[in-house]
Scaffold this motif. Structure first.
Motif, PDB file in Angstrom:
ATOM      1  N   ARG A 592      45.959   6.735  69.659  1.00 13.67           N
ATOM      2  CA  ARG A 592      45.410   6.671  68.316  1.00 13.67           C
ATOM      3  C   ARG A 592      46.533   6.532  67.304  1.00 13.67           C
ATOM      4  O   ARG A 592      47.531   7.228  67.379  1.00 13.67           O
ATOM      5  CB  ARG A 592      44.590   7.925  68.034  1.00 13.67           C
ATOM      6  CG  ARG A 592      44.010   7.951  66.614  1.00 13.67           C
ATOM      7  CD  ARG A 592      43.041   9.091  66.386  1.00 13.67           C
ATOM      8  NE  ARG A 592      41.768   8.868  67.056  1.00 13.67           N
ATOM      9  CZ  ARG A 592      41.210   9.728  67.886  1.00 13.67           C
ATOM     10  NH1 ARG A 592      41.815  10.865  68.164  1.00 13.67           N
ATOM     11  NH2 ARG A 592      40.063   9.463  68.433  1.00 13.67           N
ATOM     12  N   GLN A 594      47.055   6.731  63.284  1.00 11.94           N
ATOM     13  CA  GLN A 594      46.401   7.185  62.055  1.00 11.94           C
ATOM     14  C   GLN A 594      47.337   7.044  60.881  1.00 11.94           C
ATOM     15  O   GLN A 594      48.553   7.209  61.031  1.00 11.94           O
ATOM     16  CB  GLN A 594      46.053   8.667  62.177  1.00 11.94           C
ATOM     17  CG  GLN A 594      44.685   8.931  62.768  1.00 11.94           C
ATOM     18  CD  GLN A 594      44.464  10.417  62.932  1.00 11.94           C
ATOM     19  OE1 GLN A 594      45.109  11.024  63.804  1.00 11.94           O
ATOM     20  NE2 GLN A 594      43.603  10.987  62.109  1.00 11.94           N
ATOM     21  N   ALA A 656      42.182   5.007  60.911  1.00 11.11           N
ATOM     22  CA  ALA A 656      42.610   5.361  62.264  1.00 11.11           C
ATOM     23  C   ALA A 656      42.141   4.269  63.216  1.00 11.11           C
ATOM     24  O   ALA A 656      41.046   3.713  63.044  1.00 11.11           O
ATOM     25  CB  ALA A 656      42.023   6.696  62.665  1.00 11.11           C
TER      26      ALA A 656
END
Ligand code: ADP
Length: 804
Positions: A592, A594, A656
Motif C-alpha cells: 500500500r 499512502q 491510497a
C-alpha cells in the motif's frame, strides 16, 4: 191402242218398246188391265225363272212372287196397287223375289200404270232389279261399321271421339269416358278445349292444333290434359282431319291415350338419372371437396408449422377481438397457453403499457378493428406477461379480411426487443466511449507535445549556457545534473509511451522469476527517491520481518511500486507524508502506498486507471504526466495475477493505492534457490559477437569480471576467423547484424572443426516467441533478450556447460 194408227204403225211401235225393254238392265214386266202378263223382258225372265211363252196371259202374282224380307209375309204387288190406284208406286224395300225355282233375291221394284192416249189405264209396267249385290255390300259395310263402332266404343285404353269442324264433341267412346271421366251425355256438344289446362286454352293451343291437323292432315303431340274435375294427366294425342268426298272438312277424329304412367316412369327414370348424375356430381363434388379439404388441411398444417416455427410471436383474434390462436413464441412472451386462452378478450392476454408513462397503452388490435388498417410498430411498449414479468416489445397488427372485405379478425405480430434494446444501448455506450477515447487521444497528443517540450526547454537552455561558458567547466556541474534529470524524465516519458503501446497491443512480456519483495521495494524506492526528495516529502517504508517472494518480473513490479510512489510525490503538496507498507494477508502480499496529498474525488477512483485519464488536466496543475502511469500499473499488476485499487476520502484528504499480489511458497523458493546455487560452473571460453562495438565490449568486460576467457568479434566473418583459433566453449551471437546475420554466422561456426559442440546463445532485442522459435530451429541452444541479465547468463552458461 190408238184407232187412228195403222196396224203396221202400231206393230212397229210395240216392237220398238219390246227391244228397248229387252235391252235395259232392269227386269220389266207389263200386264194388261187385269193384271195378266203381257210382256217380260230377258232380265225379268232370268230373275223370275219364267219365259215369256210360259207366262204370257198368266196373272202377275203367279210369276212375280214377293215376300217381305224380314216378316216373310206376302207383300202387296206394286203392280196391283198401281192398277187400282192409278198411281206410281215407289220402290218397296226389303222385298224378296222368289223365282220359279224357289231362289230368293232381294229386289227393288216400282210400278207405274200404262195409260193410253185418252188417259185410260191400259195396263201396268213393273220395273225391278236384283239388289243382292248392293245388299251384301251394304251389309258388309254395316257389319264393318258396326264392328268398328263396337271396337271404338269398347276401347277403354283410348279415348276416341269425333269433333265437328269447330271442335265440338260429336261422339264419345268408353275409353274417353274412362280416361276423361265424362259420360257421353255430359260432353257431346261441348267444345273440346275444356280438356286443356287453362294456360294452354289462353295460349290458343286447342284451335292451333285443329288448324295444324287441317293443314297437315294430322297433328300429334304429348301434353297435359284435364280430366273432369280438373286433375291432370299426361296425354298422347293424335288429331286427324276428316274430309267429305267433295273435300269439305267434316270434322276431326281425336285419339287420346293416357300415358301418365309412362310419363311418370320416364320421369322417374329421368329423375333417377338426374339423381344419379347429381349423385355422381355430388360424389365428384365430394371428392373435390375432399381434395379441397385435404389441400386446406395441408395449408392449415403449413400455416400451423409456419406459425409454430416463426421467431416472432403471433396472436390472432376474431372480429370481436377475442383470441383464437397464439403460437409458441406468443405463449412464451405472454405466459398464456393455447389451451386456456381461446375466446378470451385480447386485453387479458396481451396486456401492454407505455414504456415511459407506465400507463395502459391502446391495443393495436382495437385500432385495426376500428379503422381497418394495418397498425405499424408501436414503440415504447411494455408487455406485461401473465406472471407479471415485463419486457419491451415491438408490435404490429393487420386486419384479416373476408370475401367481401369485411374484417373477420386481426393478426398481431410482436417480438421481444430486450436484446435489441440491450445491443442498441451497448452500441450507444460504445459510441460514447469511442467519442470519449478519441477526445482523450486528442487531448493526450496535445499534452504529449507539452510534456515533451517541458524537459526540452531546460536542455536547450543548458546547452546554450555551456556554449557561452565554454571556458568555465566548473559551471558544467549543476548543468549536467539538471540535464541528467531532464533526460531521465524524457526517457521515462518515452518508456511509458512505449510500454503503453506494447500493453495495448498485448506485446509486453514478463520475465518472471521468483523475486524477493524486499528487493522490489528497494529498487522502487531508489527510483522514486529523486521525486520524493524534490517534494521534500517524508517517506516511511514498513516491511514485514520475514522474507516474501512473488513469482514475477522484478523490474516491472519495481516499476509498478515506483509509479505509485512517484504519483504520491507528485500529487502531494511539498513536505507531505508518504507511507509504503508491505504485509502478508492470507496467501497474498498487500503493498500500500499512502499519501497526504490532494486526494481523488470519489467519482474518479476507478476511472483514473483508464488510459489518459487525469483528474485535473489544467496545465498549471500538471505534474508532468501523460495519464498512462496508472494504466500501466493496473495492467502489469493484472499480468502478475494481482489487483490494484485506489482509495481516497476525497479532495485534499490524501490517497491510497493498494496492490494485492499472490505470494509464493517459501519451500518452493528454497528449492529454486538451491537450483540457482548449483550452476556455478567453471570458467569458459566465450566468444561475444555483436556489430555494436560498445555492446560487445561491455558484455565481454562483464564476463571477464566473472572469470571467463572472452574474445569479442564485431561481425560474422571476423567471428568465424577468431573461432577457428580460439575454439570457444560458448558463443554469444547478436542476431541482427549487417552482412552475415546471427543465424548464418551460427551455422558457419558449427561447421568449424571442434565447434560442433559449442553452446550457441542468441542475443536479440526481440523476445517474441517466433524469434525464440527461429533461433531454436537454427541450432541455437538458448535465446536471450538484450540487455542481458548477468545472473541469468551465468546460470544459463553453467547449465548448458553441464549438459554439453
Ligand atoms: P499522470 O500522473 O501521468 O497524470 P497517472 O495514470 O499516473 O497519470 O495518474 C492518473 C491521474 O490520477 C493523475 O493525473 C491524477 O489526477 C490522479 N492521481 C494519481 N495518483 C494520485 C495520488 N496519489 N493522489 C491524487 N491523485 C492521483
Amino acid at each position: 191402242m190408238e184407232s187412228k194408227k195403222t196396224p203396221e204403225a202400231l206393230g212397229a211401235q210395240q216392237e220398238w218398246l219390246r227391244v228397248t225393254l229387252s235391252s235395259i238392265g232392269d227386269g220389266v214386266i207389263t200386264t194388261d188391265t187385269d193384271g195378266c202378263i203381257t210382256f217380260l223382258n230377258p232380265v225379268a225372265q232370268s230373275l223370275t225363272g219364267w219365259s215369256l211363252e210360259e207366262v204370257s196371259g198368266v196373272p202377275l202374282e203367279s210369276v212375280f212372287k214377293i215376300v217381305n224380307e224380314e216378316t216373310r209375309g206376302t207383300v202387296e204387288n206394286p203392280a196391283t196397287r198401281a192398277l187400282r190406284e192409278g198411281l206410281v208406286v215407289g220402290l218397296a224395300n226389303h222385298t224378296l223375289l222368289i223365282a220359279k225355282d224357289g231362289t230368293e233375291r232381294p229386289i227393288d221394284d216400282s210400278a207405274a200404270p200404262i195409260r193410253n192416249a185418252k188417259g185410260k189405264i191400259g195396263g201396268v209396267v213393273l220395273v225391278f232389279r236384283d239388289v243382292t249385290e248392293r245388299r251384301s255390300a251394304e251389309q258388309a259395310l254395316r257389319l264393318s261399321e258396326e264392328r268398328f263402332r263396337l271396337l271404338v266404343e269398347g276401347t277403354k285404353d283410348y279415348a276416341i271421339f269425333m269433333l265437328d269442324p269447330r271442335g265440338h264433341v260429336l261422339t264419345w267412346n268408353a275409353g274417353a269416358e274412362r280416361i276423361k271421366g265424362y259420360q257421353a251425355e255430359e260432353i257431346v256438344g261441348q267444345h273440346f278445349s275444356r280438356f286443356y289446362p287453362l294456360e294452354d286454352v289462353q295460349a290458343g293451343k286447342p284451335e292451333w292444333e285443329l288448324k295444324e291437323a287441317t293443314a297437315r292432315g294430322k297433328y300429334e303431340e304429348e301434353g297435359w290434359r284435364l280430366r273432369k274435375g280438373g286433375s291432370r294427366f299426361w296425354a298422347s294425342v293424335v288429331i286427324t282431319a276428316l274430309h267429305a268426298e267433295n273435300g269439305a272438312l267434316r270434322g276431326f277424329s281425336k285419339v287420346t291415350r293416357d300415358v301418365t304412367e309412362r310419363k311418370r316412369a320416364e320421369e322417374n327414370a329421368r329423375r333417377l338419372l338426374q339423381e344419379e348424375a347429381a349423385r355422381s356430381a355430388a360424389e365428384a363434388g365430394a371428392q373435390e371437396a375432399r381434395r379441397a379439404a385435404q389441400a386446406e388441411r395441408a395449408q392449415r398444417e403449413q400455416l400451423r408449422v409456419t406459425l409454430e416455427s416463426i421467431g416472432d410471436a403471433i396472436l390472432v383474434t376474431d372480429a370481436q377481438g377475442r383470441v383464437t390462436l397464439l403460437n409458441p413464441v406468443a405463449e412464451a412472451l405472454t405466459g398464456w397457453s393455447k389451451e386456456n386462452v381461446s375466446g378470451r378478450p385480447l386485453e387479458e392476454v396481451f396486456h401492454i403499457v407505455n414504456e415511459r408513462t407506465g400507463q395502459h397503452a391502446e391495443n393495436p388490435v382495437q385500432r385495426v378493428l376500428r379503422e381497418g388498417v394495418v397498425v405499424g410498430l408501436a414503440n415504447h411498449t411494455i408487455l406485461i406477461a401473465k406472471d407479471g414479468s415485463s419486457r419491451p416489445i415491438d408490435d404490429s397488427a393487420a386486419p384479416i379480411k373476408g370475401e367481401h372485405g369485411t374484417i373477420t379478425g386481426v393478426v398481431l405480430v410482436f417480438r421481444d426487443v430486450t436484446e435489441r434494446r440491450r445491443s442498441e444501448e451497448l452500441l450507444r455506450r460504445q459510441n460514447q466511449e469511442l467519442e470519449a477515447a478519441t477526445r482523450q487521444k486528442d487531448e493526450f497528443l496535445a499534452m504529449l507535445a507539452h510534456e515533451l517540450r517541458n524537459p526540452l526547454a531546460p536542455l536547450r537552455n543548458a546547452l546554450q549556457i555551456m556554449k557561452l561558458a565554454g571556458d568555465t567547466p566548473q559551471a558544467f556541474g549543476p548543468m549536467r545534473e539538471m540535464m541528467e534529470r531532464q533526460l531521465i524524465h524524457l526517457v521515462r516519458l518515452v518508456d511509458d509511451l512505449l510500454d503503453v503501446s506494447r500493453i495495448t497491443r498485448g506485446k509486453i512480456e514478463l520475465r518472471k522469476e521468483l523475486a524477493p519483495l524486499s528487493a522490489i521495494v528497494q529498487s522502487a524506492v531508489e527510483a522514486s527517491g529523486p521525486l520524493i526528495e524534490a517534494g521534500e516529502h517524508r517517506l516511511s517504508v514498513v516491511l514485514p520481518p520475514e522474507a516474501m517472494y512473488v513469482e514475477g518480473d522484478p523490474t516491472r513490479l519495481a516499476q509498478v511500486v515506483s509509479n505509485l510512489l512517484n504519483n504520491a510525490a507528485k500529487y502531494t503538496p511539498p513536505k507531505g507524508q508518504i507511507r509504503l507498507t508491505v504485509e502478508r494477508q492470507d496467501g497474498a502480499v498487500v503493498i500500500r502506498v499512502q499519501d497526504t496529498g490532494i486526494g481523488i474525488p470519489a467519482a474518479m477512483l476507478s476511472q483514473i486507471f483508464e488510459m489518459f485519464t487525469q483528474v485535473d488536466r489544467s496545465s498549471d496543475r500538471s505534474q508532468g504526466g501523460l495519464g498512462i502511469g496508472l494504466t500501466l500499473v493496473k495492467r502489469l499488476v493484472e499480468m502478475h495475477g494481482g489487483t490494484v485499487t485506489a482509495q481516497s476520502e476525497g479532495p485534499g484528504r490524501g490517497s491510497a493505492f493498494t496492490l494485492h499480489l499472490p505470494l509464493v511458497d517459501v519451500e518452493k523458493r528454497r528449492a529454486q534457490d538451491d537450483a540457482r546455487q548449483a550452476p556455478q560452473g567453471p570458467a569458459c571460453r566465450i566468444l561475444v559477437v555483436d556489430d555494436n562495438v560498445d555492446a560487445a565490449e561491455s558484455l565481454s568486460m562483464m564476463l571477464r569480471l566473472s572469470g571467463h576467457e572472452v574474445r569479442a568479434a564485431h561481425g560474422g566473418p571476423s567471428a568465424i576467423d577468431q573461432a577457428a583459433t580460439f575454439r570457444p566453449d560458448a558463443v554469444l551471437l547478436d542476431i541482427g547484424m549487417p552482412g552475415m546475420n546471427g543465424y548464418e554466422t551460427g551455422r558457419r561456426l558449427r561447421e568449424l572443426p571442434g565447434l560442433d559442440k559449442a553452446v550457441l546463445i542468441a542475443l536479440t532485442g526481440w523476445g517474441q516467441e517466433e524469434d525464440r522459435q527461429r533461433s531454436k530451429e537454427a541450432g541455437f541452444h538458448a535465446h536471450l533478450v538484450k540487455p542481458v541479465d548477468p545472473g541469468a547468463l551465468e546460470g544459463l552458461l553453467a547449465s548448458l556447460q553441464a549438459i554439453r
